[in-house]
Design a protein around this motif. Structure first.
Motif, mmCIF file in Angstrom:
data_model
loop_
_atom_site.group_PDB
_atom_site.id
_atom_site.type_symbol
_atom_site.label_atom_id
_atom_site.label_comp_id
_atom_site.label_asym_id
_atom_site.label_seq_id
_atom_site.Cartn_x
_atom_site.Cartn_y
_atom_site.Cartn_z
ATOM 1 N N GLY A 145 0.809 -1.215 0.000
ATOM 2 C CA GLY A 145 0.000 0.000 0.000
ATOM 3 C C GLY A 145 0.827 1.242 0.000
ATOM 4 N N GLU A 146 0.229 2.329 0.463
ATOM 5 C CA GLU A 146 0.834 3.644 0.331
ATOM 6 C C GLU A 146 1.284 4.257 1.652
ATOM 7 N N ILE A 147 1.157 3.536 2.766
ATOM 8 C CA ILE A 147 1.641 4.092 4.033
ATOM 9 C C ILE A 147 3.163 4.088 4.014
ATOM 10 N N ALA A 148 3.739 5.279 4.078
ATOM 11 C CA ALA A 148 5.170 5.437 3.811
ATOM 12 C C ALA A 148 6.043 5.366 5.055
ATOM 13 N N TYR A 149 5.451 5.464 6.239
ATOM 14 C CA TYR A 149 6.239 5.489 7.468
ATOM 15 C C TYR A 149 5.605 4.572 8.520
ATOM 16 N N ALA A 150 6.467 3.938 9.307
ATOM 17 C CA ALA A 150 5.991 3.064 10.379
ATOM 18 C C ALA A 150 6.833 3.268 11.636
ATOM 19 N N GLY A 151 7.301 4.492 11.862
ATOM 20 C CA GLY A 151 8.140 4.793 13.012
ATOM 21 C C GLY A 151 7.360 4.944 14.298
ATOM 22 N N LYS A 152 8.070 5.251 15.377
ATOM 23 C CA LYS A 152 7.454 5.284 16.703
ATOM 24 C C LYS A 152 6.360 6.334 16.838
ATOM 25 N N HIS A 153 6.405 7.399 16.030
ATOM 26 C CA HIS A 153 5.395 8.443 16.139
ATOM 27 C C HIS A 153 4.123 8.116 15.363
ATOM 28 N N THR A 154 4.122 7.019 14.634
ATOM 29 C CA THR A 154 2.945 6.644 13.842
ATOM 30 C C THR A 154 2.079 5.642 14.596
ATOM 31 N N ASP A 155 0.838 5.531 14.176
ATOM 32 C CA ASP A 155 -0.047 4.520 14.775
ATOM 33 C C ASP A 155 0.502 3.116 14.542
ATOM 34 N N ALA A 156 1.004 2.874 13.333
ATOM 35 C CA ALA A 156 1.560 1.551 13.020
ATOM 36 C C ALA A 156 2.744 1.233 13.916
ATOM 37 N N GLY A 157 3.654 2.193 14.056
ATOM 38 C CA GLY A 157 4.842 1.960 14.873
ATOM 39 C C GLY A 157 4.509 1.731 16.332
ATOM 40 N N HIS A 158 3.542 2.493 16.856
ATOM 41 C CA HIS A 158 3.146 2.301 18.253
ATOM 42 C C HIS A 158 2.530 0.921 18.452
ATOM 43 N N ALA A 159 1.674 0.517 17.533
ATOM 44 C CA ALA A 159 1.036 -0.799 17.645
ATOM 45 C C ALA A 159 2.075 -1.916 17.572
ATOM 46 N N ILE A 160 3.024 -1.788 16.650
ATOM 47 C CA ILE A 160 4.101 -2.781 16.534
ATOM 48 C C ILE A 160 4.870 -2.897 17.834
ATOM 49 N N GLY A 161 5.322 -1.768 18.349
ATOM 50 C CA GLY A 161 6.148 -1.781 19.556
ATOM 51 C C GLY A 161 5.439 -2.402 20.738
ATOM 52 N N ARG A 162 4.155 -2.047 20.928
ATOM 53 C CA ARG A 162 3.421 -2.568 22.082
ATOM 54 C C ARG A 162 3.198 -4.064 21.969
ATOM 55 N N ALA A 163 2.764 -4.524 20.797
ATOM 56 C CA ALA A 163 2.470 -5.949 20.630
ATOM 57 C C ALA A 163 3.725 -6.799 20.758
ATOM 58 N N VAL A 164 4.803 -6.375 20.104
ATOM 59 C CA VAL A 164 6.039 -7.174 20.119
ATOM 60 C C VAL A 164 6.686 -7.160 21.497
ATOM 61 N N TYR A 165 6.735 -5.989 22.122
ATOM 62 C CA TYR A 165 7.333 -5.919 23.465
ATOM 63 C C TYR A 165 6.581 -6.822 24.437
ATOM 64 N N ASP A 166 5.264 -6.708 24.464
ATOM 65 C CA ASP A 166 4.476 -7.494 25.424
ATOM 66 C C ASP A 166 4.630 -8.998 25.174
ATOM 67 N N ALA A 167 4.585 -9.402 23.900
ATOM 68 C CA ALA A 167 4.693 -10.834 23.585
ATOM 69 C C ALA A 167 6.077 -11.367 23.915
ATOM 70 N N THR A 168 7.115 -10.607 23.573
ATOM 71 C CA THR A 168 8.484 -11.074 23.808
ATOM 72 C C THR A 168 8.793 -11.130 25.297
ATOM 73 N N LEU A 169 8.396 -10.102 26.036
ATOM 74 C CA LEU A 169 8.646 -10.097 27.483
ATOM 75 C C LEU A 169 7.996 -11.313 28.136
ATOM 76 N N THR A 170 6.752 -11.583 27.800
ATOM 77 C CA THR A 170 6.059 -12.726 28.389
ATOM 78 C C THR A 170 6.707 -14.038 27.976
ATOM 79 N N ALA A 171 7.082 -14.169 26.695
ATOM 80 C CA ALA A 171 7.691 -15.410 26.213
ATOM 81 C C ALA A 171 9.026 -15.677 26.888
ATOM 82 N N VAL A 172 9.834 -14.641 27.061
ATOM 83 C CA VAL A 172 11.137 -14.818 27.719
ATOM 84 C C VAL A 172 10.948 -15.130 29.200
ATOM 85 N N GLN A 173 10.037 -14.438 29.861
ATOM 86 C CA GLN A 173 9.777 -14.718 31.280
ATOM 87 C C GLN A 173 9.286 -16.146 31.467
ATOM 88 N N ASP A 174 8.450 -16.619 30.569
ATOM 89 C CA ASP A 174 7.985 -18.014 30.648
ATOM 90 C C ASP A 174 9.151 -18.977 30.492
#
Length: 213
Positions: free
Chosen positions: A176-205
């Motif tokens: 598509g045409e979304i040109a940016y996915a950095g931390k200030h974007t909705d996409a970047g925020h969603a990526i960071g939150r989902a990946v951080y939460d999943a990875t933290l839980t997986a490593v703690q387990d």
């Protein structure tokens, strides 16, 4: 959709779409409908085995040669999924994690055995991305993974672990045409939150399951 059938674990993307990864099978930028995990043990992968060819034949036997595929020694039932939506953009992260192969970036521990403990992350994003934004999204997945590992406080002789020597990431998103996915974007925020939460839980387990630390 997720499906567990050991030694395979499958994430169905719902349709063919671009997937960017450095997975051992179908890495790079490709189109795929599925991202798979193949569970292995150290004894499965002998010193003389051509792992790439072996994995290709294993996938061929289940008619999945077109899939992107990871290798992991983590039990597949321990996979963690987290989802986050920001501004109408949804990111879903699926993570398997083991730190028996842990390293700190820029340093290297002596390796006296072959160990396939690793962190594998598949991210799906609802936002339609341009090629540069897809690369930016992958970089945010790596940053979120590293931050989560650091926050678990796993200490090595070389310092705090930042990941493993064989971590792998795959990012799937429509074209598509979304040109940016950095931390200030909705996409970047969603990526960071989902990946951080999943990875933290997986490593703690994994830490709870492991006597190594």
């Amino acid at each position: 959709m997720l499906h567990l059938s050991p030694p395979w674990f499958s994430l169905d993307l719902g349709q063919d779409m671009p997937v960017l990864s450095w997975a051992p099978h179908n890495g790079g930028l490709t189109r795929a409908r599925r991202i798979l995990w193949r569970e292995v043990r150290n004894a499965d992968l002998t010193e003389t085995l051509d792992v790439t060819d072996w994995l290709r034949r294993e996938l061929g036997a289940i008619n999945a040669s077109d899939a992107v595929c990871f290798l992991t020694s983590r039990k597949l039932s321990a996979a963690i999924t987290r989802e986050h939506t920001e501004g109408g953009v949804t990111a879903k992260a699926v993570v398997t994690a083991g730190l028996s192969n842990a390293e700190r970036i820029g340093t290297r521990l002596p390796q006296t055995w072959k160990d396939w403990g690793t962190i594998n992350i598949a991210l799906t994003l609802s936002a339609p991305l341009t090629p540069p934004a897809r690369i930016e999204a992958l970089s945010l997945v790596a940053e979120a993974r590293t931050t989560a590992v650091i926050d678990t406080g796993v200490t090595l002789p070389t310092g705090t672990a930042t990941g493993t020597g064989t971590d792998c990431i795959a990012v799937a998103a429509p074209e598509g045409e979304i040109a940016y996915a950095g931390k200030h974007t909705d996409a970047g925020h969603a990526i960071g939150r989902a990946v951080y939460d999943a990875t933290l839980t997986a490593v703690q387990d994994w830490l709870r399951d492991s006597a190594r630390w």
